[in-house]
Write a protein that holds these residues in place. Structure first.
Motif, PDB file in Angstrom:
ATOM      1  N   ASN A 149       0.850  -1.183   0.000  1.00  0.00           N
ATOM      2  CA  ASN A 149       0.000   0.000   0.000  1.00  0.00           C
ATOM      3  C   ASN A 149       0.891   1.241   0.000  1.00  0.00           C
ATOM      4  O   ASN A 149       2.119   1.146  -0.068  1.00  0.00           O
ATOM      5  CB  ASN A 149      -0.949  -0.022   1.195  1.00  0.00           C
ATOM      6  CG  ASN A 149      -0.211  -0.162   2.513  1.00  0.00           C
ATOM      7  OD1 ASN A 149       0.986   0.047   2.592  1.00  0.00           O
ATOM      8  ND2 ASN A 149      -0.944  -0.527   3.546  1.00  0.00           N
ATOM      9  N   GLN A 150       0.286   2.408   0.118  1.00  0.00           N
ATOM     10  CA  GLN A 150       1.048   3.653   0.063  1.00  0.00           C
ATOM     11  C   GLN A 150       2.035   3.750   1.217  1.00  0.00           C
ATOM     12  O   GLN A 150       3.175   4.182   1.030  1.00  0.00           O
ATOM     13  CB  GLN A 150       0.104   4.852   0.078  1.00  0.00           C
ATOM     14  CG  GLN A 150       0.848   6.168  -0.003  1.00  0.00           C
ATOM     15  CD  GLN A 150      -0.074   7.349  -0.171  1.00  0.00           C
ATOM     16  OE1 GLN A 150      -1.159   7.211  -0.701  1.00  0.00           O
ATOM     17  NE2 GLN A 150       0.363   8.515   0.269  1.00  0.00           N
TER      18      GLN A 150
ATOM     19  N   THR B  68       5.970   4.100   0.645  1.00  0.00           N
ATOM     20  CA  THR B  68       6.621   5.297   1.179  1.00  0.00           C
ATOM     21  C   THR B  68       7.833   4.918   2.015  1.00  0.00           C
ATOM     22  O   THR B  68       8.905   5.537   1.898  1.00  0.00           O
ATOM     23  CB  THR B  68       5.626   6.119   2.015  1.00  0.00           C
ATOM     24  OG1 THR B  68       4.516   6.482   1.178  1.00  0.00           O
ATOM     25  CG2 THR B  68       6.249   7.367   2.585  1.00  0.00           C
TER      26      THR B  68
ATOM     27  N   THR C 143       1.984  10.672  -2.649  1.00  0.00           N
ATOM     28  CA  THR C 143       0.898   9.766  -3.003  1.00  0.00           C
ATOM     29  C   THR C 143       1.471   8.606  -3.814  1.00  0.00           C
ATOM     30  O   THR C 143       2.452   8.777  -4.534  1.00  0.00           O
ATOM     31  CB  THR C 143      -0.203  10.502  -3.799  1.00  0.00           C
ATOM     32  OG1 THR C 143      -1.282   9.615  -4.033  1.00  0.00           O
ATOM     33  CG2 THR C 143       0.303  11.046  -5.117  1.00  0.00           C
ATOM     34  N   ALA C 144       0.868   7.434  -3.662  1.00  0.00           N
ATOM     35  CA  ALA C 144       1.356   6.256  -4.397  1.00  0.00           C
ATOM     36  C   ALA C 144       0.203   5.293  -4.636  1.00  0.00           C
ATOM     37  O   ALA C 144      -0.689   5.152  -3.797  1.00  0.00           O
ATOM     38  CB  ALA C 144       2.454   5.553  -3.625  1.00  0.00           C
ATOM     39  N   VAL C 145       0.244   4.650  -5.787  1.00  0.00           N
ATOM     40  CA  VAL C 145      -0.723   3.617  -6.143  1.00  0.00           C
ATOM     41  C   VAL C 145       0.067   2.427  -6.677  1.00  0.00           C
ATOM     42  O   VAL C 145       0.872   2.575  -7.584  1.00  0.00           O
ATOM     43  CB  VAL C 145      -1.720   4.111  -7.219  1.00  0.00           C
ATOM     44  CG1 VAL C 145      -2.650   2.994  -7.657  1.00  0.00           C
ATOM     45  CG2 VAL C 145      -2.505   5.305  -6.722  1.00  0.00           C
ATOM     46  N   CYS C 146      -0.179   1.244  -6.112  1.00  0.00           N
ATOM     47  CA  CYS C 146       0.538   0.038  -6.540  1.00  0.00           C
ATOM     48  C   CYS C 146      -0.456  -1.010  -7.015  1.00  0.00           C
ATOM     49  O   CYS C 146      -1.537  -1.159  -6.436  1.00  0.00           O
ATOM     50  CB  CYS C 146       1.360  -0.528  -5.382  1.00  0.00           C
ATOM     51  SG  CYS C 146       2.649   0.584  -4.796  1.00  0.00           S
TER      52      CYS C 146
ATOM     53  N   CYS D  52       4.319   0.426  -9.172  1.00  0.00           N
ATOM     54  CA  CYS D  52       3.841   1.530  -8.339  1.00  0.00           C
ATOM     55  C   CYS D  52       4.070   2.841  -9.075  1.00  0.00           C
ATOM     56  O   CYS D  52       5.136   3.060  -9.643  1.00  0.00           O
ATOM     57  CB  CYS D  52       4.571   1.564  -7.001  1.00  0.00           C
ATOM     58  SG  CYS D  52       4.254   0.129  -5.969  1.00  0.00           S
TER      59      CYS D  52
ATOM     60  N   PHE E 111       3.911   7.013  -8.343  1.00  0.00           N
ATOM     61  CA  PHE E 111       3.939   7.848  -7.140  1.00  0.00           C
ATOM     62  C   PHE E 111       4.280   9.291  -7.470  1.00  0.00           C
ATOM     63  O   PHE E 111       4.816   9.599  -8.530  1.00  0.00           O
ATOM     64  CB  PHE E 111       4.931   7.283  -6.122  1.00  0.00           C
ATOM     65  CG  PHE E 111       6.353   7.191  -6.615  1.00  0.00           C
ATOM     66  CD1 PHE E 111       7.276   8.181  -6.293  1.00  0.00           C
ATOM     67  CD2 PHE E 111       6.783   6.119  -7.386  1.00  0.00           C
ATOM     68  CE1 PHE E 111       8.587   8.106  -6.739  1.00  0.00           C
ATOM     69  CE2 PHE E 111       8.083   6.034  -7.832  1.00  0.00           C
ATOM     70  CZ  PHE E 111       8.998   7.036  -7.514  1.00  0.00           C
TER      71      PHE E 111
END
Length: 117
Positions: free
Chosen positions: A48-49, A53, A68-71, A83, A85
């Motif tokens: 997850n973010q 991170t 912000t991050a999306v995987c 990912c 970000f």
């Protein structure tokens, strides 16, 4: 009239005799096979973010922090996770990185290139 009655009886008896002559085949034996129980596959939890991170901060201590991050999985059945970000105050997913499983945890696939972005 007797001939007519004999014809009707013969007409009914012929199909019955044909069915009786066919008989029944014995049922095929079902082979007993043992089904191997599949071994449980150890999988890592989906990153997850917060996890990304932390991985990014450990690999790139001098870079701006991840905002912000999306995987998501690289593809069906793939072990890798892609990912996207954003760094610092950037809200857009302008950067990307690949995570690979290793030693029971997620690791950045190419930290040199990821940190350079």
């Amino acid at each position: 009239m007797k001939a007519n009655l004999l014809n009707k009886l013969a007409f009914l008896l012929v199909p019955l005799l044909a069915l009786a002559a066919c008989g029944e085949e014995p049922a095929a034996e079902v082979a007993q096979t043992q089904v191997a129980t599949p071994e449980p596959v150890a999988t890592l939890p989906a990153p997850n973010q917060a996890l990304f991170t932390q991985l990014f901060a450990d690999a790139c201590p001098e870079a701006e922090p991840v905002n912000t991050a999306v995987c998501r999985r690289a593809g069906l059945g793939s072990d890798e996770v892609l990912c996207e970000f954003g760094l610092g105050e950037d809200e857009y997913l302008r950067n990307d990185a690949t995570l690979t499983p290793g030693d029971g945890q997620w690791t950045l696939a190419d930290p040199e290139n990821v940190c350079a972005s």
